[in-house]
Design a protein around this motif. Structure first.
Motif, PDB file in Angstrom:
ATOM      1  N   LYS A 133     -59.840  -0.141 -12.390  1.00 38.62           N
ATOM      2  CA  LYS A 133     -58.834  -0.003 -13.431  1.00 38.62           C
ATOM      3  C   LYS A 133     -57.753  -1.072 -13.291  1.00 38.62           C
ATOM      4  CE  LYS A 133     -60.363   2.998 -16.142  1.00 38.62           C
ATOM      5  NZ  LYS A 133     -60.729   2.537 -17.501  1.00 38.62           N
ATOM      6  N   LEU A 134     -57.576  -1.849 -14.359  1.00 41.89           N
ATOM      7  CA  LEU A 134     -56.615  -2.946 -14.356  1.00 41.89           C
ATOM      8  C   LEU A 134     -55.339  -2.553 -15.086  1.00 41.89           C
ATOM      9  CD1 LEU A 134     -59.059  -5.857 -15.268  1.00 41.89           C
ATOM     10  CD2 LEU A 134     -58.152  -5.328 -12.991  1.00 41.89           C
ATOM     11  N   LYS A 135     -54.248  -3.217 -14.714  1.00 45.34           N
ATOM     12  CA  LYS A 135     -52.975  -3.060 -15.418  1.00 45.34           C
ATOM     13  C   LYS A 135     -52.477  -4.446 -15.806  1.00 45.34           C
ATOM     14  CE  LYS A 135     -51.384   1.252 -13.291  1.00 45.34           C
ATOM     15  NZ  LYS A 135     -50.280   1.929 -12.544  1.00 45.34           N
ATOM     16  N   ARG A 136     -51.874  -4.517 -17.025  1.00 42.74           N
ATOM     17  CA  ARG A 136     -51.377  -5.803 -17.483  1.00 42.74           C
ATOM     18  C   ARG A 136     -50.209  -6.261 -16.606  1.00 42.74           C
ATOM     19  NH1 ARG A 136     -51.600  -9.062 -21.798  1.00 42.74           N
ATOM     20  NH2 ARG A 136     -52.921  -7.656 -23.005  1.00 42.74           N
ATOM     21  N   ALA A 137     -50.210  -7.553 -16.322  1.00 43.29           N
ATOM     22  CA  ALA A 137     -49.116  -8.172 -15.576  1.00 43.29           C
ATOM     23  C   ALA A 137     -48.876  -9.548 -16.195  1.00 43.29           C
ATOM     24  CB  ALA A 137     -49.447  -8.293 -14.095  1.00 43.29           C
ATOM     25  N   GLY A 138     -48.008  -9.584 -17.223  1.00 44.37           N
ATOM     26  CA  GLY A 138     -47.805 -10.835 -17.948  1.00 44.37           C
ATOM     27  C   GLY A 138     -49.030 -11.184 -18.761  1.00 44.37           C
ATOM     28  N   LYS A 139     -49.514 -12.426 -18.640  1.00 45.41           N
ATOM     29  CA  LYS A 139     -50.711 -12.845 -19.379  1.00 45.41           C
ATOM     30  C   LYS A 139     -51.991 -12.354 -18.720  1.00 45.41           C
ATOM     31  CE  LYS A 139     -50.046 -17.272 -19.432  1.00 45.41           C
ATOM     32  NZ  LYS A 139     -50.259 -18.713 -19.779  1.00 45.41           N
ATOM     33  N   ASN A 140     -51.917 -11.957 -17.456  1.00 45.95           N
ATOM     34  CA  ASN A 140     -53.102 -11.554 -16.706  1.00 45.95           C
ATOM     35  C   ASN A 140     -53.126 -10.051 -16.470  1.00 45.95           C
ATOM     36  OD1 ASN A 140     -53.788 -14.284 -16.542  1.00 45.95           O
ATOM     37  ND2 ASN A 140     -52.673 -14.556 -14.621  1.00 45.95           N
ATOM     38  N   TYR A 141     -54.152  -9.604 -15.758  1.00 43.89           N
ATOM     39  CA  TYR A 141     -54.295  -8.201 -15.359  1.00 43.89           C
ATOM     40  C   TYR A 141     -54.403  -8.151 -13.841  1.00 43.89           C
ATOM     41  CZ  TYR A 141     -55.319  -7.215 -20.260  1.00 43.89           C
ATOM     42  OH  TYR A 141     -55.239  -7.092 -21.624  1.00 43.89           O
ATOM     43  N   GLN A 142     -53.978  -7.045 -13.252  1.00 43.12           N
ATOM     44  CA  GLN A 142     -54.036  -6.954 -11.803  1.00 43.12           C
ATOM     45  C   GLN A 142     -54.445  -5.563 -11.337  1.00 43.12           C
ATOM     46  OE1 GLN A 142     -50.081  -7.889 -10.381  1.00 43.12           O
ATOM     47  NE2 GLN A 142     -49.351  -5.796 -10.679  1.00 43.12           N
ATOM     48  N   ALA A 143     -54.845  -5.488 -10.068  1.00 39.40           N
ATOM     49  CA  ALA A 143     -55.221  -4.223  -9.428  1.00 39.40           C
ATOM     50  C   ALA A 143     -55.250  -4.470  -7.926  1.00 39.40           C
ATOM     51  CB  ALA A 143     -56.587  -3.752  -9.918  1.00 39.40           C
ATOM     52  N   CYS A 144     -55.350  -3.389  -7.176  1.00 45.09           N
ATOM     53  CA  CYS A 144     -55.598  -3.548  -5.741  1.00 45.09           C
ATOM     54  C   CYS A 144     -57.011  -4.091  -5.555  1.00 45.09           C
ATOM     55  CB  CYS A 144     -55.439  -2.215  -5.017  1.00 45.09           C
ATOM     56  SG  CYS A 144     -53.718  -1.651  -4.910  1.00 45.09           S
ATOM     57  N   CYS A 145     -57.157  -5.031  -4.683  1.00 47.79           N
ATOM     58  CA  CYS A 145     -58.437  -5.722  -4.534  1.00 47.79           C
ATOM     59  C   CYS A 145     -59.542  -4.760  -4.091  1.00 47.79           C
ATOM     60  CB  CYS A 145     -58.301  -6.849  -3.506  1.00 47.79           C
ATOM     61  SG  CYS A 145     -59.839  -7.783  -3.295  1.00 47.79           S
ATOM     62  N   PRO A 146     -60.692  -4.787  -4.783  1.00 48.27           N
ATOM     63  CA  PRO A 146     -61.808  -3.913  -4.398  1.00 48.27           C
ATOM     64  C   PRO A 146     -62.592  -4.440  -3.194  1.00 48.27           C
ATOM     65  CG  PRO A 146     -62.424  -5.236  -6.295  1.00 48.27           C
ATOM     66  CD  PRO A 146     -60.983  -5.558  -6.009  1.00 48.27           C
ATOM     67  N   PHE A 147     -62.233  -5.652  -2.723  1.00 48.08           N
ATOM     68  CA  PHE A 147     -63.010  -6.270  -1.643  1.00 48.08           C
ATOM     69  C   PHE A 147     -62.298  -6.226  -0.298  1.00 48.08           C
ATOM     70  CE2 PHE A 147     -64.245  -8.626  -5.588  1.00 48.08           C
ATOM     71  CZ  PHE A 147     -65.467  -7.999  -5.752  1.00 48.08           C
ATOM     72  N   HIS A 148     -61.070  -5.717  -0.262  1.00 47.83           N
ATOM     73  CA  HIS A 148     -60.401  -5.486   1.023  1.00 47.83           C
ATOM     74  C   HIS A 148     -59.322  -4.428   0.815  1.00 47.83           C
ATOM     75  CE1 HIS A 148     -57.133  -8.027  -0.519  1.00 47.83           C
ATOM     76  NE2 HIS A 148     -56.390  -7.601   0.507  1.00 47.83           N
ATOM     77  N   ASP A 149     -58.908  -3.791   1.890  1.00 54.13           N
ATOM     78  CA  ASP A 149     -57.911  -2.720   1.818  1.00 54.13           C
ATOM     79  C   ASP A 149     -56.518  -3.305   1.642  1.00 54.13           C
ATOM     80  OD1 ASP A 149     -59.825  -0.761   2.154  1.00 54.13           O
ATOM     81  OD2 ASP A 149     -59.687  -0.817   4.357  1.00 54.13           O
ATOM     82  N   GLU A 150     -55.791  -2.776   0.670  1.00 50.50           N
ATOM     83  CA  GLU A 150     -54.411  -3.200   0.453  1.00 50.50           C
ATOM     84  C   GLU A 150     -53.675  -2.139  -0.354  1.00 50.50           C
ATOM     85  OE1 GLU A 150     -54.232  -6.818  -1.750  1.00 50.50           O
ATOM     86  OE2 GLU A 150     -55.114  -5.984  -3.564  1.00 50.50           O
ATOM     87  N   LYS A 151     -52.356  -2.096  -0.221  1.00 48.02           N
ATOM     88  CA  LYS A 151     -51.534  -1.143  -0.953  1.00 48.02           C
ATOM     89  C   LYS A 151     -50.803  -1.794  -2.123  1.00 48.02           C
ATOM     90  CE  LYS A 151     -50.771   1.927   3.003  1.00 48.02           C
ATOM     91  NZ  LYS A 151     -49.745   2.584   3.880  1.00 48.02           N
ATOM     92  N   THR A 152     -50.539  -3.100  -2.004  1.00 50.92           N
ATOM     93  CA  THR A 152     -49.873  -3.842  -3.074  1.00 50.92           C
ATOM     94  C   THR A 152     -50.897  -4.694  -3.810  1.00 50.92           C
ATOM     95  OG1 THR A 152     -47.849  -3.967  -1.755  1.00 50.92           O
ATOM     96  CG2 THR A 152     -48.030  -5.463  -3.627  1.00 50.92           C
TER      97      THR A 152
END
Length: 663
Positions: free
Chosen positions: A28-47
């Motif tokens: 699931k992505l969220k808009r961030a300016g012109k792009n979309y972002q999410a927590c990376c599915p390829f490594h563990d992260e909180k931000t």
């Protein structure tokens, strides 16, 4: 299976898909300016550090460095081979992998031509925008856009332009802008792009769009794939031209698979809450001017399954918006049948019918955003519209009517995909028809038919409205001053028409004014089109008044209800057979039916008089109740309470005196 997949096919496949859709279906992505972002599915992260660019069709993780296109993402996320990832994307795009070992010269040429067509369409968009600023006919174009209430920001955001008068202005510009290509090549590409027309008789080539406001059509990748044009001016020559003209089918534009406005909605919303399907691109742009950014339009064709699948990729709720006239209702029925196979669990489809003669463009300018969105909020759910549209002219209070309904609706429900929604629809039909599910499933193999049947001859149990003169209507309403008087209408013998004969009750009509309100409303639904103050009725505990108010509110919410059968069908679903039996009994108890063909009748006039009588009766009952509650303060209580009691008594005495004078 070991054959090499042509690179041309892979390039074309990636062109057809949007990496945002591919990633968002898994993460699931969220808009961030012109792009979309999410927590990376390829490594563990909180931000979130995982970014997807719709412009570059590329993803990148600032945390672990993972990157690539849609194909690479599917391989890494799904942990599949290259071929399996291509097959997965091909299924999503609805295409088949070609069985060739080497890239053919035809494939190479087709890929090159496709890119050149995109280039010409982009150049044409810039040309039209420039003409809107500089051509001498820009004044007429600006006047039209201002008249339609469009701001400079909306014109810019939707990339609107002007195709000026003239036969070869665009083609000359394209030839100059593509000097590396021969003039003949540019013209052939422009024809394939839908920008030029070739006369088959003399091979003359000329601009397709002339003297029109231009609306670029974008795909989900934000690329111009075609145009719509609205003719300018009212000259005799223009009157011979179609008001709206769309690009033809081209290698990059397929009108049955595109929705105008979807790209703009994606820019506004990270998650589109709903999509409102309207008729034309001017409706989309006008609604955007009022900050309604979730409207889309089909392009000169009915909304088909491909349109709906595209819409459901971006939202779970689709609302069709139609004019309330016959053409609009017919279009709604086509949309209904097309959307049934796409109704997977969790998806919602609704139908909104505007007042006849109105479209979203004109209506939103009249009533504003808030009122228009309130109308959208009252749109009719698919299940309700399905039963209402099929039950048109059917008398569901009869066994024949319910049998016809089951026979027509069961095959339509069978078009739904298997799932909970489909089972709920069958249960709904079972409740409406009082048939068991096994019997209904036997009817599923019938051919679906949304054609309304002729007026049901069994409707005699619910007679058409009764016709008699307005003057006689006034005469039969006698005010009820005492609770022990029979609650019937009584004809005035002085004003009674000499040809009129009414039996039973010695001239009284055996129906209460409260019941008669419901009878008039069910027989003439257009009564609810007039706004009235019904606040006096809303506090009543009378069951007949409650039923009347419910039906009145139903008709306010469903302005497309034009017959008593639609009302009965809705009440049957929401209140059951007992309520329908009571409504049928009310309709049967009209003793003036014999006057129907002999005396002119105004149902609205009768309704207003009946409503006035009921309101007067309630007001007097309220006064009596207040008198009873204050009767104990005549000799006690505060001065204010005594004065209130005195005023109520005087008011009641005046009413009684007036009544005595009348009689």
């Amino acid at each position: 299976m070991g054959e090499r997949i042509p690179q041309a096919f892979i390039d074309d496949l990636l062109d057809r898909l949007d990496i945002v859709d591919i990633v968002d279906s898994r993460v699931k992505l969220k808009r961030a300016g012109k792009n979309y972002q999410a927590c990376c599915p390829f490594h563990d992260e909180k931000t979130p550090s995982f970014s997807v660019s719709p412009e570059k069709q590329f993803y990148y993780c600032f945390g672990c460095g993972a990157s690539g296109n849609a194909l690479g993402f599917v391989m890494d996320y799904d942990r599949v081979s290259f071929r399996d990832a291509v097959e997965s994307l091909a299924r999503t795009a609805g295409v088949s992998i070609p069985e060739t070992k080497e890239r053919s010269s035809q494939a190479i040429a087709a890929d090159k031509k496709r890119k050149q067509i995109f280039q010409l369409l982009t150049q044409a968009t810039a040309f039209y925008q420039q003409q809107l600023r500089k051509h001498e006919s820009r004044i007429e174009a600006a006047r039209y856009l201002t008249k339609r209430g469009l701001s400079a920001d909306i014109v810019k955001n939707y990339q609107l332009g002007l195709a000026p008068p003239g036969w070869d202005l665009l083609i000359n510009h394209l030839i100059e802008a593509n000097s590396s290509l021969s003039e003949d090549t540019v013209k052939k590409l422009a024809i394939e792009a839908g920008l030029l027309v070739e006369n088959p008789e003399n091979q003359r080539r000329y601009d397709r769009f002339r003297n029109r406001i231009m609306f670029p059509i974008l795909d989900v990748r934000n690329r111009v794939i075609g145009f719509g044009g609205r003719v300018l001016g009212n000259s005799e020559d223009n009157k011979k031209q179609p008001k709206y003209l769309n690009s033809p089918e081209t290698p990059v534009f397929h009108k049955g698979k595109e929705l105008y406005g979807l790209t703009y909605a994606k820019k506004i919303f990270s998650q589109i809450p709903q999509l409102l399907v309207v008729e034309g691109y001017m409706d989309v742009v006008s609604l955007a001017q009022f900050d309604i950014h979730y409207a889309v339009a089909t392009l000169g064709t009915a909304c088909g399954q491909d349109h709906l699948e595209l819409a459901f990729k971006h939202t779970q709720e689709v609302i069709f918006c139609f004019d309330g006239d016959k053409a609009g209702r017919n279009a709604a029925k086509r949309a209904l049948e097309n959307c049934l196979p796409t109704m997977q669990d969790g998806r919602q489809v609704k139908f909104l019918f505007l007042p006849e003669g109105e479209d979203p463009d004109t209506l939103v300018r009249q009533i504003g955003k808030d009122s228009f969105e309130q109308m959208i909020g009252k749109a009719m759910p698919l299940e309700e519209y399905l039963f209402d549209s099929v039950a048109e002219n059917m008398n569901l209070a009869t066994m024949e009517g319910r049998a016809s309904l089951s026979k027509k609706v069961a095959p339509l429900i069978n078009l739904l995909p298997k799932g909970i929604y489909r089972e709920l629809m069958f249960s709904n039909l079972a409740r409406r028809t009082e048939l068991d599910l096994e019997t209904l499933r036997e009817l599923m193999t019938e051919t679906p038919d949304l054609t309304p049947q002729a007026e049901d001859s069994t409707a005699a149990e619910m007679p058409q409205h009764i016709e008699f003169a307005p003057d006689d209507v006034h005469a039969i309403y006698e005010q009820i001053e005492r609770e022990d008087e029979p609650p019937y209408y009584t004809q005035n013998p002085v004003e009674q028409a000499p040809t009129q004969t009414v039996t039973d009750h010695s001239g009284e009509i055996d129906i209460t004014p409260e019941k008669r309100l419901t009878m008039l409303l069910v027989q003439t639904p257009s009564i609810a089109e007039i706004d009235r103050d019904l606040s006096v009725l809303r506090g009543s505990k009378n069951e007949d008044i409650k039923r009347f108010l419910e039906i009145y509110e139903l008709l306010k919410q469903r302005p497309n209800y034009k017959s008593k059968h639609q009302i009965v069908g809705s009440r049957l679903h929401t209140h059951g057979n007992n309520d329908i039996d009571q409504i049928s009994e009310i309709l049967k108890r009209d003793h003036l039916a014999e006057c129907q063909e002999r005396i002119d009748y105004d149902p609205i006039s009768e309704f207003e008089h009946c409503l006035q009588q009921v309101q007067t009766k309630i007001k007097k009952l309220n006064t009596n109740n207040e008198l009873k509650s204050l009767s104990t303060v005549k000799g006690a209580g505060s001065d204010a309470e005594k004065e209130k009691a005195r005023q109520l008594i005087l008011k009641r005495q005046q009413e009684l005196n007036i009544n005595t004078d009348k009689h």
